[in-house]
Design an enzyme around this catalytic site. Structure first.
Site, mmCIF file in Angstrom:
data_model
loop_
_atom_site.group_PDB
_atom_site.id
_atom_site.type_symbol
_atom_site.label_atom_id
_atom_site.label_comp_id
_atom_site.label_asym_id
_atom_site.label_seq_id
_atom_site.Cartn_x
_atom_site.Cartn_y
_atom_site.Cartn_z
ATOM 1 N N CYS A 72 0.860 -1.188 0.000
ATOM 2 C CA CYS A 72 0.000 0.000 0.000
ATOM 3 C C CYS A 72 0.892 1.232 0.000
ATOM 4 O O CYS A 72 1.808 1.343 0.812
ATOM 5 C CB CYS A 72 -0.886 0.004 1.242
ATOM 6 S SG CYS A 72 -1.834 1.534 1.408
ATOM 7 N N CYS A 78 -1.793 7.070 6.338
ATOM 8 C CA CYS A 78 -3.228 7.373 6.442
ATOM 9 C C CYS A 78 -3.798 6.995 7.803
ATOM 10 O O CYS A 78 -4.842 7.489 8.184
ATOM 11 C CB CYS A 78 -4.015 6.706 5.323
ATOM 12 S SG CYS A 78 -4.738 5.129 5.753
ATOM 13 N N CYS A 158 -7.835 1.511 -1.763
ATOM 14 C CA CYS A 158 -7.627 1.149 -0.361
ATOM 15 C C CYS A 158 -7.970 -0.327 -0.233
ATOM 16 O O CYS A 158 -9.086 -0.738 -0.562
ATOM 17 C CB CYS A 158 -8.519 1.979 0.556
ATOM 18 S SG CYS A 158 -8.548 1.322 2.237
ATOM 19 N N TYR A 310 -26.622 -1.839 25.419
ATOM 20 C CA TYR A 310 -25.827 -1.294 24.305
ATOM 21 C C TYR A 310 -26.174 -2.059 23.025
ATOM 22 O O TYR A 310 -25.298 -2.567 22.324
ATOM 23 C CB TYR A 310 -24.318 -1.395 24.576
ATOM 24 C CG TYR A 310 -23.896 -0.851 25.906
ATOM 25 C CD1 TYR A 310 -23.523 0.480 26.039
ATOM 26 C CD2 TYR A 310 -23.872 -1.668 27.041
ATOM 27 C CE1 TYR A 310 -23.139 0.986 27.274
ATOM 28 C CE2 TYR A 310 -23.500 -1.166 28.278
ATOM 29 C CZ TYR A 310 -23.126 0.164 28.387
ATOM 30 O OH TYR A 310 -22.747 0.661 29.607
ATOM 31 N N CYS A 406 -14.867 -4.369 22.622
ATOM 32 C CA CYS A 406 -13.972 -3.921 21.559
ATOM 33 C C CYS A 406 -12.707 -3.306 22.150
ATOM 34 O O CYS A 406 -11.935 -2.682 21.433
ATOM 35 C CB CYS A 406 -14.681 -2.932 20.636
ATOM 36 S SG CYS A 406 -15.430 -1.557 21.494
#
Ligand code: SAH
Length: 453
Positions: A72, A78, A158, A310, A406
């Site tokens: 990439c 990025c 991408c 949630y 997460c």
């Protein structure tokens, strides 16, 4: 103390949560991008804080067999990917170790080697693409912002996005250049701000949303024509009007200029209708794996009452509904709750109810009302659960708590809190929802121990 700008020899022993390699030099932790565990390098120190130093590789002295070419042009610039300089096996090891390490060090519980479910497709998995638009060298372009900045790095491909999304990006830029449509300029002038593409990978539907400043766009008929010629699978094109200064991406007003303003996708056997503003997991296949683990950990037999805190648009809640007596979802965002109710109706699910409320207030109210759910599932944002949410859940004495996380560090902190309140963690499995990026998801099952009665 290490000296800034001096070069030292570093032996890398692991990774940070952001995917930087870690070495200890003269007793100090040094974080370095683009290095792998097991490698040795000459490292130039760029910044020294009292606890950590940051450096960069000057010369690689010993290379890891897991090192790969990132493939990439903007890797490291990025800010999207963190693990492209290593093969996928090494990335999965790094993520699995991170989860075990957090649970052991912060949670006080060593789960053993944490099984991680890797993606079959570590590239092209994102079903949502969002490209900021700006003038670059005097003409409109789109790509991604340089890490922690508003400098646009134009990108034509991408690897995390589908090829169709990138093609749509190109078609919008072509339209802007040929029809002289200016990019938004960050000071309230110009027109196009963002290109948003949402794909239903199961249904093949594609929705394009162009976020614009002002109340209209010039040559919108040509925009549609360019888009449809580039990607005939497009099922809808929507303009979103956002004239507010600042970082909020979406505005409140939408106008459909072609096809439908929503797409459908199928997740866990259920159909979900998605608008540009709906929350939907960006990696459908791996979300299904994650929710499958959560369903297993809930250990449902058709008789239970499940409270899902949630709940977002109700994905986990609804996926559990057919296996439970009743399911209740709680979520802070009103539009997500409206979507959840609609999703329940569309899928003919009549044993699910949804409440728009703060999880903490809802958990405390359920507890005060004497609710006794058999299973509580939580899927909080990265900051994890407030202490009073853990307290209220434990006070309702569910037999099982399923924690979908997460962030391994806040998960571990909360596991420790549950442990102190009579819950014992049984299993932890990780799912790689964001291949090549630093995030990792974990499902932990906690069960009420006798001591908690
Ligand atoms: N389980 C869902 C969503 C998980 S994302 C899914 O997998 O699709 C976390 C969700 O928590 C978001 O939808 C966010 O809006 C919601 N949220 C954040 N803070 C909250 C709070 N204090 N109370 C209730 N919900 C909250």
């Amino acid at each position: 103390m290490l000296n800034k700008n001096e070069v030292y020899i570093a032996d890398f022993t692991g990774y940070t949560s952001e995917g930087l390699a870690v070495a200890h030099i003269e007793g100090q932790a040094v974080f370095v991008p683009n290095a792998l565990k097991g490698e040795q390098a000459q490292v130039k120190i760029l910044r020294v804080t009292p606890t950590i130093a940051y450096g960069k590789v000057e010369t690689l002295l010993k290379s890891s067999p897991n090192r790969t070419d990132p493939g990439c042009a903007v890797y490291g610039k990025c800010g999207g990917c963190a693990f492209r300089h290593m093969d996928y096996a090494e990335e999965l090891r790094a993520k699995s170790e991170r989860v075990r390490d957090a649970l052991t060090r912060i949670g006080g519980w060593d789960p053993g080697e944490v099984k991680i479910h890797g993606a079959a497709q570590p590239d092209g998995y994102r079903n949502k693409a969002l490209y900021p638009v700006a003038e670059v060298d005097g003409q409109p372009d789109a790509g991604f912002f340089r890490q922690r900045s508003h400098d646009l790095i134009p990108i034509t491909r991408c690897r995390l996005q589908s090829e169709q999304a990138d093609t749509i990006r190109g078609a919008v830029i072509q339209w802007m250049r040929e029809c002289h449509v200016p990019a938004y300029d960050d000071h309230g002038g110009g027109c196009v701000r963002h290109i948003f593409v949402r794909s239903g990978f199961q249904t093949g539907e594609i929705l394009v949303c162009i976020v614009v400043n002002g109340k209209s766009v010039p040559a919108s008929d040509r925009l549609t024509a360019y888009l449809r010629a580039a990607v005939p699978e497009i099922t809808g094109v929507v303009l979103c009007f956002n004239s507010r200064m600042g970082n909020a991406i979406m505005g409140d007003k939408f106008k459909t200029i072609y096809g439908s303003d929503t797409i459908d996708d199928v997740l866990c056997g259920l159909r979900f209708r998605l608008s540009p503003r709906s929350f939907y997991q960006v990696n459908r296949d791996q979300a299904e794996t994650l929710y499958g683990l959560a369903i297993d950990a809930a250990d449902l037999h058709g008789t239970e009452t499940v409270l899902d805190l949630y709940c977002g648009t109700g994905t986990i809640t609804l996926a559990m509904a057919s296996r439970a007596k009743t399911v209740v979802g709680v979520e802070l965002i009103a539009s997500a709750i409206a979507d959840a109710k609609e999703n329940a109706r569309e899928n003919g699910i009549d044993n699910a109810s949804f409440f728009c409320a703060d999880a903490s207030a809802a958990a405390q109210k359920f507890r005060a009302d004497g609710s006794r759910p058999d299973v509580v599932t939580v899927d909080p944002p990265r900051k994890g659960l407030a202490p009073e949410v853990v307290d209220a859940i434990a006070a309702m004495q569910p037999a099982r708590v399923v924690y979908v996380s997460c962030d391994p560090a806040t998960l571990a902190r909360d596991v420790k809190r549950f442990t102190a309140l009579g819950y014992a963690p049984q299993s932890a499995e990780a799912v790689d929802l964001f291949p090549r990026c630093a995030h990792v998801e974990t499902v932990v099952q906690l069960i009420k121990t006798a001591a908690g009665d």
